[in-house]
Design a protein around this motif. Structure first.
Motif, PDB file in Angstrom:
ATOM      1  N   TRP A  73      55.325  35.633  54.223  1.00 43.30           N
ATOM      2  CA  TRP A  73      55.637  36.987  53.817  1.00 43.30           C
ATOM      3  C   TRP A  73      55.897  37.843  55.055  1.00 43.30           C
ATOM      4  N   TYR A  88      61.601  35.874  49.125  1.00 38.79           N
ATOM      5  CA  TYR A  88      60.900  35.123  50.163  1.00 38.79           C
ATOM      6  C   TYR A  88      59.990  34.052  49.579  1.00 38.79           C
ATOM      7  N   TYR A  93      66.028  28.693  48.506  1.00 39.94           N
ATOM      8  CA  TYR A  93      66.533  28.838  49.867  1.00 39.94           C
ATOM      9  C   TYR A  93      67.702  27.870  50.046  1.00 39.94           C
ATOM     10  N   SER A 106      66.594  32.180  53.154  1.00 46.13           N
ATOM     11  CA  SER A 106      66.437  32.917  51.902  1.00 46.13           C
ATOM     12  C   SER A 106      67.627  33.830  51.647  1.00 46.13           C
ATOM     13  N   ILE A 116      64.833  35.728  55.410  1.00 49.51           N
ATOM     14  CA  ILE A 116      63.854  34.838  56.031  1.00 49.51           C
ATOM     15  C   ILE A 116      64.494  33.477  56.294  1.00 49.51           C
TER      16      ILE A 116
END
Length: 293
Positions: A73, A88, A93, A106, A116
């Motif tokens: 996170w 996230y 992904y 992400s 991310i």
């Protein structure tokens, strides 16, 4: 449905070793490092679902939400509160495999405006899984953010320890940490309420249970570097005998638009026949894994 595995043998140029990377058709990827196996789910938040020595598991396998696997996170939490940001933590992904490195990326969070990236590699010579997390500021504004790794383990008689003075762990007295051999030790227990503590450690965090020692190594922060109301090391214990979160955070960093922050965590896992109680031998074993002695 029977899973179809495609084994890919790729040269990990960064570490000079051969990495075995297996993919199934459910979006899960497996990295092997000797007797160690790590499973990552690209289709569901890029979570680490499993870390095993042989057939022995160290990560929580509970199936209700927010109780299993290892996730990532952004910090501070007060910017998004709860639940975790879905882009996230739960959404798919994209995947790239190159030179023995598995890279997951992400979507951009509509709310937070970050993207991310997680890069997984194996350092066979050091016996480590190496995970580099990247936060990319996809907004048009200057932002401040810190990286945050959350790893869930089962609350079944384990032992958590790290280098920090017990008197500096906050809130004071919330969890029964003991000071011994220059480290803080917590023998896992049960309670009716959820509990969480913060600590300024020395760049590593260990968990020992069922004869397996997990040690995670990361940047050692000074007291001014974590995000507001956060900490380098955090331990969260869920009510009852469910799961525990081993949490670590990197430095609170200013990012210009399109700028990125990189933060690396090295994971070590090895068996031991030492008892699950504070001891100088167990502390030395943890330090040896991260080449501290």
């Amino acid at each position: 449905m029977m899973k179809r595995f495609i084994s890919l043998f790729l040269m990990a140029v960064a570490f000079g070793v051969t990495t075995t990377l297996a993919q199934d058709n459910d979006g899960k990827y497996t990295l092997k490092n000797g007797d160690l196996t790590m499973v990552i789910d690209a289709a569901k938040g890029g979570k680490i679902l499993s870390l095993k020595y042989g057939e022995r598991e160290v990560i929580s396998q509970l199936r209700w939400p927010e109780a299993f696997g290892s996730t990532f996170w952004t910090s501070p939490q007060k910017e998004w509160n709860w639940p975790p940001v879905p882009e996230y933590d739960k959404r798919p992904y994209t995947v790239e495999q190159k030179e023995g490195v598995l890279t997951l990326t992400s979507e951009v969070s509509e709310r937070m405006k970050y993207r991310i990236r997680k890069a997984f590699a194996v350092d066979e010579r050091d016996g480590a899984f190496v995970i580099t997390y990247t936060i990319i500021n996809e907004s048009d504004e200057v932002r401040k953010v810190a990286p945050w790794e959350i790893t869930r383990v089962q609350n079944e008689g384990g032992l958590i320890f790290f280098e920090a003075p017990v008197e500096g762990i906050t809130p004071a007295g919330l969890m029964n940490f003991k000071d011994a051999f220059g480290a803080a030790w917590y023998q896992t227990d049960e309670a009716n309420g959820n509990r969480k503590v913060n600590a300024d450690g020395k760049g590593w965090l260990a968990y020992y249970n069922n004869g397996l020692l997990l040690v995670k190594q990361f940047d050692d922060l000074n007291a001014s570097q974590p995000a507001p109301d956060e900490a380098e090391i955090q331990v969260y214990v869920n009510r009852g005998k469910a799961h525990i979160e081993l949490e670590s955070q990197g430095a609170y960093t200013t990012l210009q638009p399109k700028e990125e922050l990189n933060w690396t965590v090295r994971w070590y896992l090895q068996p031991s026949d030492l008892p699950a109680e504070p001891s100088e031998k167990l502390l030395k074993l943890a330090r040896k894994q991260i080449n501290r002695i």
